[in-house]
Design a protein around this motif. Structure first.
Motif, PDB file in Angstrom:
ATOM      1  N   THR A   1     -43.891 -10.601 -33.879  1.00  0.00           N
ATOM      2  CA  THR A   1     -43.453  -9.408 -34.598  1.00  0.00           C
ATOM      3  C   THR A   1     -42.825  -8.374 -33.669  1.00  0.00           C
ATOM      4  OG1 THR A   1     -45.697  -8.511 -34.376  1.00  0.00           O
ATOM      5  CG2 THR A   1     -45.165  -9.696 -36.411  1.00  0.00           C
ATOM      6  N   THR A   2     -42.629  -8.747 -32.425  1.00  0.00           N
ATOM      7  CA  THR A   2     -41.930  -7.876 -31.479  1.00  0.00           C
ATOM      8  C   THR A   2     -40.468  -8.283 -31.466  1.00  0.00           C
ATOM      9  OG1 THR A   2     -43.929  -7.664 -30.130  1.00  0.00           O
ATOM     10  CG2 THR A   2     -41.839  -7.073 -29.094  1.00  0.00           C
ATOM     11  N   ASP A   3     -39.622  -7.438 -31.943  1.00  0.00           N
ATOM     12  CA  ASP A   3     -38.211  -7.795 -32.119  1.00  0.00           C
ATOM     13  C   ASP A   3     -37.437  -7.746 -30.810  1.00  0.00           C
ATOM     14  OD1 ASP A   3     -38.633  -8.128 -34.838  1.00  0.00           O
ATOM     15  OD2 ASP A   3     -38.213  -6.016 -35.265  1.00  0.00           O
ATOM     16  N   GLU A   4     -37.655  -6.792 -29.997  1.00  0.00           N
ATOM     17  CA  GLU A   4     -36.862  -6.625 -28.785  1.00  0.00           C
ATOM     18  C   GLU A   4     -37.242  -7.714 -27.792  1.00  0.00           C
ATOM     19  OE1 GLU A   4     -35.092  -5.734 -25.368  1.00  0.00           O
ATOM     20  OE2 GLU A   4     -37.238  -5.290 -25.378  1.00  0.00           O
ATOM     21  N   PRO A   5     -36.271  -8.548 -27.338  1.00  0.00           N
ATOM     22  CA  PRO A   5     -36.593  -9.682 -26.466  1.00  0.00           C
ATOM     23  C   PRO A   5     -37.327  -9.279 -25.189  1.00  0.00           C
ATOM     24  CG  PRO A   5     -34.365  -9.881 -27.311  1.00  0.00           C
ATOM     25  CD  PRO A   5     -34.844  -8.524 -27.695  1.00  0.00           C
ATOM     26  N   GLY A   6     -36.883  -8.198 -24.571  1.00  0.00           N
ATOM     27  CA  GLY A   6     -37.541  -7.786 -23.326  1.00  0.00           C
ATOM     28  C   GLY A   6     -38.997  -7.412 -23.549  1.00  0.00           C
ATOM     29  N   ALA A   7     -39.284  -6.697 -24.630  1.00  0.00           N
ATOM     30  CA  ALA A   7     -40.661  -6.305 -24.926  1.00  0.00           C
ATOM     31  C   ALA A   7     -41.510  -7.525 -25.260  1.00  0.00           C
ATOM     32  CB  ALA A   7     -40.681  -5.311 -26.077  1.00  0.00           C
ATOM     33  N   ARG A   8     -40.895  -8.486 -25.981  1.00  0.00           N
ATOM     34  CA  ARG A   8     -41.645  -9.701 -26.303  1.00  0.00           C
ATOM     35  C   ARG A   8     -42.008 -10.459 -25.039  1.00  0.00           C
ATOM     36  NH1 ARG A   8     -39.285 -14.092 -30.468  1.00  0.00           N
ATOM     37  NH2 ARG A   8     -39.559 -12.315 -31.865  1.00  0.00           N
ATOM     38  N   GLU A   9     -41.022 -10.611 -24.147  1.00  0.00           N
ATOM     39  CA  GLU A   9     -41.291 -11.321 -22.903  1.00  0.00           C
ATOM     40  C   GLU A   9     -42.341 -10.587 -22.078  1.00  0.00           C
ATOM     41  OE1 GLU A   9     -38.937 -13.091 -18.973  1.00  0.00           O
ATOM     42  OE2 GLU A   9     -37.825 -12.159 -20.621  1.00  0.00           O
ATOM     43  N   ALA A  10     -42.245  -9.249 -22.015  1.00  0.00           N
ATOM     44  CA  ALA A  10     -43.219  -8.481 -21.243  1.00  0.00           C
ATOM     45  C   ALA A  10     -44.624  -8.658 -21.804  1.00  0.00           C
ATOM     46  CB  ALA A  10     -42.834  -7.007 -21.237  1.00  0.00           C
ATOM     47  N   PHE A  11     -44.752  -8.697 -23.118  1.00  0.00           N
ATOM     48  CA  PHE A  11     -46.073  -8.886 -23.719  1.00  0.00           C
ATOM     49  C   PHE A  11     -46.642 -10.250 -23.357  1.00  0.00           C
ATOM     50  CE2 PHE A  11     -48.605 -10.708 -27.146  1.00  0.00           C
ATOM     51  CZ  PHE A  11     -49.657  -9.802 -27.174  1.00  0.00           C
ATOM     52  N   ILE A  12     -45.805 -11.284 -23.471  1.00  0.00           N
ATOM     53  CA  ILE A  12     -46.305 -12.627 -23.168  1.00  0.00           C
ATOM     54  C   ILE A  12     -46.708 -12.723 -21.698  1.00  0.00           C
ATOM     55  CG2 ILE A  12     -45.711 -15.068 -23.129  1.00  0.00           C
ATOM     56  CD1 ILE A  12     -43.815 -14.538 -25.477  1.00  0.00           C
ATOM     57  N   LEU A  13     -45.902 -12.128 -20.839  1.00  0.00           N
ATOM     58  CA  LEU A  13     -46.237 -12.165 -19.419  1.00  0.00           C
ATOM     59  C   LEU A  13     -47.534 -11.399 -19.132  1.00  0.00           C
ATOM     60  CD1 LEU A  13     -42.754 -11.704 -17.744  1.00  0.00           C
ATOM     61  CD2 LEU A  13     -44.144 -13.772 -17.833  1.00  0.00           C
ATOM     62  N   SER A  14     -47.827 -10.363 -19.926  1.00  0.00           N
ATOM     63  CA  SER A  14     -49.045  -9.591 -19.687  1.00  0.00           C
ATOM     64  C   SER A  14     -50.304 -10.413 -19.946  1.00  0.00           C
ATOM     65  CB  SER A  14     -49.049  -8.336 -20.560  1.00  0.00           C
ATOM     66  OG  SER A  14     -49.225  -8.672 -21.930  1.00  0.00           O
ATOM     67  N   ILE A  15     -50.168 -11.490 -20.697  1.00  0.00           N
ATOM     68  CA  ILE A  15     -51.332 -12.336 -20.982  1.00  0.00           C
ATOM     69  C   ILE A  15     -51.162 -13.717 -20.364  1.00  0.00           C
ATOM     70  CG2 ILE A  15     -51.893 -11.103 -23.100  1.00  0.00           C
ATOM     71  CD1 ILE A  15     -50.576 -13.369 -24.655  1.00  0.00           C
ATOM     72  N   ALA A  16     -50.322 -13.814 -19.333  1.00  0.00           N
ATOM     73  CA  ALA A  16     -50.056 -15.110 -18.713  1.00  0.00           C
ATOM     74  C   ALA A  16     -51.336 -15.757 -18.194  1.00  0.00           C
ATOM     75  CB  ALA A  16     -49.038 -14.946 -17.584  1.00  0.00           C
ATOM     76  N   ASP A  17     -52.259 -14.937 -17.667  1.00  0.00           N
ATOM     77  CA  ASP A  17     -53.510 -15.512 -17.157  1.00  0.00           C
ATOM     78  C   ASP A  17     -54.291 -16.207 -18.261  1.00  0.00           C
ATOM     79  OD1 ASP A  17     -52.890 -14.549 -14.669  1.00  0.00           O
ATOM     80  OD2 ASP A  17     -54.084 -12.726 -14.875  1.00  0.00           O
ATOM     81  N   ARG A  18     -54.272 -15.622 -19.437  1.00  0.00           N
ATOM     82  CA  ARG A  18     -54.954 -16.264 -20.560  1.00  0.00           C
ATOM     83  C   ARG A  18     -54.294 -17.592 -20.902  1.00  0.00           C
ATOM     84  NH1 ARG A  18     -57.320 -13.652 -24.654  1.00  0.00           N
ATOM     85  NH2 ARG A  18     -57.705 -15.786 -25.371  1.00  0.00           N
ATOM     86  N   LEU A  19     -52.973 -17.652 -20.848  1.00  0.00           N
ATOM     87  CA  LEU A  19     -52.251 -18.877 -21.204  1.00  0.00           C
ATOM     88  C   LEU A  19     -52.581 -20.002 -20.231  1.00  0.00           C
ATOM     89  CD1 LEU A  19     -48.769 -17.341 -22.051  1.00  0.00           C
ATOM     90  CD2 LEU A  19     -50.637 -17.889 -23.613  1.00  0.00           C
ATOM     91  N   LYS A  20     -52.765 -19.637 -18.962  1.00  0.00           N
ATOM     92  CA  LYS A  20     -53.057 -20.665 -17.965  1.00  0.00           C
ATOM     93  C   LYS A  20     -54.479 -21.204 -18.097  1.00  0.00           C
ATOM     94  CE  LYS A  20     -49.909 -18.539 -14.608  1.00  0.00           C
ATOM     95  NZ  LYS A  20     -49.816 -17.852 -13.300  1.00  0.00           N
ATOM     96  N   GLN A  21     -55.352 -20.435 -18.716  1.00  0.00           N
ATOM     97  CA  GLN A  21     -56.762 -20.815 -18.784  1.00  0.00           C
ATOM     98  C   GLN A  21     -57.190 -21.217 -20.190  1.00  0.00           C
ATOM     99  OE1 GLN A  21     -58.772 -17.375 -17.287  1.00  0.00           O
ATOM    100  NE2 GLN A  21     -57.709 -17.401 -15.325  1.00  0.00           N
TER     101      GLN A  21
END
Length: 709
Positions: free
Chosen positions: A539-559
């Protein structure tokens, strides 16, 4: 009345008092002297009840005549009994001074007479001066007013041992009756040391530091003040003593300043590894200022990682029993930094007897570093008492609670005390304890304090409120206008509202509030279940904000283990974002977050990896994916003008061959025609002989493919 006549009158009065004392001793002996005295004999002339005109009464049968016993002397008071040791005589003098009856006074006055038994006067003076002598630092109070005349009368003829004691006893009274004997004493021929002592006593009594060792000057002063009204006399003496006290205070302050300065210089020139003995001696010094300086120097040494041996720790423990609370508090703070392994029982003993909150507070903080139920009762005692130690008590009880060593009874009592404190008197430590021990019913009180003028109170109230679910919305509202509360709002969302909705409510508050707020936003994002995180990303439309959000939880994705599907969903979004901006390497890096995760077959991930590899011309890696022919064609179709598309088409043809029919076959033929116009159509079948010089089939090109591998 002429002055000489007045003096004669005063002296006559004094001697009359001494004579009266002797009569009192005869007529009213001390009570203890009469306790065991036998009744008077029947034939005693002093007690006979008959007159010469009356015949003596003959004994009757009912009242037999009693034999006249030998006369019995009354017992000698202990003070006047030279057979007793000096301690017993001093004790008897103290008892007589406390009783103060007529007979007791007569005995005490008799002890000062010139012909009194040896040692009587000395025992009395030792009792008056506090069971000691002038030389040994007696600390008794002033003598009773009725004894001053006898003390003054004994002074002129006193021996060398009694004179200093008599002078000291007289100097402790501010009565003019005690000054007159001293004025007379300094006007006689005396040894210089006795005169010097008498002049000092006069200065102490009068407060007149301006009159030196001049007998004539003191006599002139005495003539001036001898007959002034009592009220004026007290005012003069009070003013003089106040001036003297101020001067002594200034002198002491100057002296202490010099001592402190010298010790500071000595500390500076002492090698670092040899300073511990100096610091230990400073901590044991009699001057409070020197002790506090030692605390300061030792604390600085610890801050600068300088070595301090056990002597400093031992001296700091000794300071816990010092009479000055500033010394005790400083020693406690020093021990807090020294962190000794031993001595905990001494800290507990000190806290048990401590009554000053300025000392109890650091003691409680020091003990809370290693929580122990042993200090629970003392912590509760200080929690119930309003003052600067209440916060430290609350924090120490909170440490016990967090260590799971706070008994249920103590927990109940603590919560009762906390809830009984008026809201306007709640302190930060108490608020934190309320948040740990309380429940949702405490939320309204905490909510009211979110707007408190004191920042520390606001922060503590917010921290406590974050523990309760009803506090989430009030904290979000308060954080919108008070950035100090953002951290607590984040904790509340993490604890009670770990959803996409909770994140969306907190996000606009954190945006634009600084780096610390963004860190809090990242913690909220990391706390989300990955299914809710995926909703936030989608639901985050702006691509940069979406990418920043996903990167903020990258540790969770790896685990991610149990949430593998949602992790793949988010990784796919990140890889797709990067591919859309032609960042194939970044897309592969995103896909590699899941490289060590066993995820069920995911066609989307395979397709994204294929497209990333083809964009990098890594045909072998592309061929290793599980992507379909359609995925290959999806990448090739928009790039038919690019040689990389030709190479990709040739590798796809070699992997999959030509489709047998349908829409896929038409698409393949169209691309084959566009990329290789001479290539045969895979869907045409004919019995005609083949072209004598047919074009090589797709994939047979043996020329090296750039970018392979």
């Amino acid at each position: 009345m002429p002055h000489n006549a007045c003096e004669s009158s005063r002296c006559g009065t004094r001697w009359l008092w001494c004579a009266a004392a002797a009569i009192l001793l005869t007529l009213h002996p001390p009570a203890h002297a009469l306790q065991d005295a036998p009744p008077p004999a029947a034939n005693d002339a002093s007690s006979a009840s008959t007159t010469p005109d009356e015949p003596e009464t003959e004994p009757t049968d009912t009242e037999p005549a009693r034999a006249a016993p030998d006369a019995v002397e009354p017992p000698v008071p202990g003070l006047l009994n030279p057979a007793l040791d000096q301690h017993a005589r001093i004790a008897d003098a103290q008892r007589l001074l406390a009783a103060g009856g007529d007979g007791d006074r007569a005995v005490l006055i008799r002890a000062l007479a010139p012909d009194s038994p040896a040692g009587s006067a000395q025992a009395l003076l030792q009792a008056v001066l506090g069971n000691g002598t002038v030389a040994s630092g007696a600390s008794g109070g002033p003598p009773p007013s009725w004894l001053i005349g006898a003390l003054g009368a004994a002074l002129p003829n006193a021996g060398p041992e009694l004179t200093p004691m008599l002078l000291e006893a007289l100097s402790r009274s501010l009565s003019r009756d005690a000054i007159e004997p001293l004025i007379a004493f300094v006007q006689t021929q005396r040894p210089p040391e006795k005169l010097a002592l008498a002049f000092n006593c006069l200065r102490r009594q009068s407060g007149r530091e301006d009159i030196g060792p001049d007998a004539a000057a003191w006599a002139a002063w005495w003539r001036e003040v001898q007959w002034i009204p009592e009220g004026e006399w007290r005012l003069r003496v009070g003013a003089a003593h106040a001036a003297r006290g101020a001067r002594l205070a200034r002198e002491r302050q100057a002296m202490v300043a010099r001592v402190v300065d010298l010790l500071g210089r000595l500390h500076t020139v002492t090698p670092v590894d040899q300073r511990s003995p100096l610091l230990a001696s400073m901590l044991r010094d009699e001057l409070v200022e020197v002790r506090l300086l030692g605390v300061d120097f030792a604390s600085r040494a610890l801050v600068n990682a300088q070595p301090l041996d056990a002597s400093v720790t031992s001296a700091a423990f000794e300071c816990l029993t010092h009479v000055d609370p500033l010394v005790r508090a400083g020693a406690t703070r020093l021990l807090e930094n020294l962190a000794p392994e031993e001595g905990r029982p001494r800290l507990l003993d000190a806290l048990m007897v401590e009554r000053d909150p300025r000392v109890a507070a650091p003691l409680l903080r020091l003990l809370a570093k290693r929580p122990s139920p042993a200090y629970t009762d003392d912590a509760l005692r200080w929690l119930e008492r309003e003052g600067p130690a209440r916060d430290a008590a609350a924090d120490s009880l909170l440490a016990l609670h967090r260590a799971n060593t706070l008994a249920d009874a103590a927990r109940t009592r603590s919560l009762s005390v906390v809830r009984g404190i008026a809201p306007e008197r709640l302190t930060p430590g108490v608020l934190r304890l309320m948040g740990a021990l309380g429940d949702a019913s405490d939320a309204p009180v905490l909510q009211e304090l979110l707007g408190h003028a004191d920042r520390a109170v606001r922060l503590a109230a917010a921290e406590a409120l974050a523990a309760f679910e009803p506090g989430v919305d009030p904290l979000l509202r308060a954080a919108a206008t008070d950035t100090d509360i953002i951290e607590s709002a984040a904790r509340a969302v993490i604890a009670h509202r770990r959803t996409a909705t909770g994140y969306r409510a907190f996000e606009p508050i954190a945006r634009g509030a600084g780096d610390r707020a963004l860190d809090a936003l990242r913690r909220v994002a990391l706390s989300l279940p990955l299914s809710h995180a995926a909703v936030v990303a989608e639901t985050t439309d702006e691509p940069g904000a979406r990418e920043a959000f996903i990167l903020s939880i990258a540790d969770r994705l790896k685990q991610a283990h149990d949430e593998a599907a949602d992790a793949a969903r988010l990784v796919a979004m990140l890889a797709d974002l990067r591919l859309r901006r032609d960042d194939a390497s970044g897309a592969l890096a995103a896909l590699d977050m899941l490289a060590n995760r066993e995820i069920t077959a995911n066609a989307l991930l395979d397709r994204l990896r294929l497209h990333a590899c083809l964009s990098l011309d890594r045909l072998d890696d592309a061929a290793a994916t599980r992507a379909s022919l359609s995925d290959w064609l999806d990448w090739i179709e928009p790039r038919i003008e690019n040689q990389a598309a030709v190479r990709a088409f040739e590798r796809a043809s070699s992997l999959f061959g030509a489709p047998d029919g349908g829409e896929a076959a038409d698409r393949y033929t169209r691309l084959a025609t566009a990329l290789r116009p001479s290539a045969p159509s895979p869907t045409v079948t004919s019995d005609a002989s083949p072209d004598p010089d047919p074009a090589p089939p797709p994939g047979d090109d043996t020329s090296p493919e750039p970018g392979d591998g």
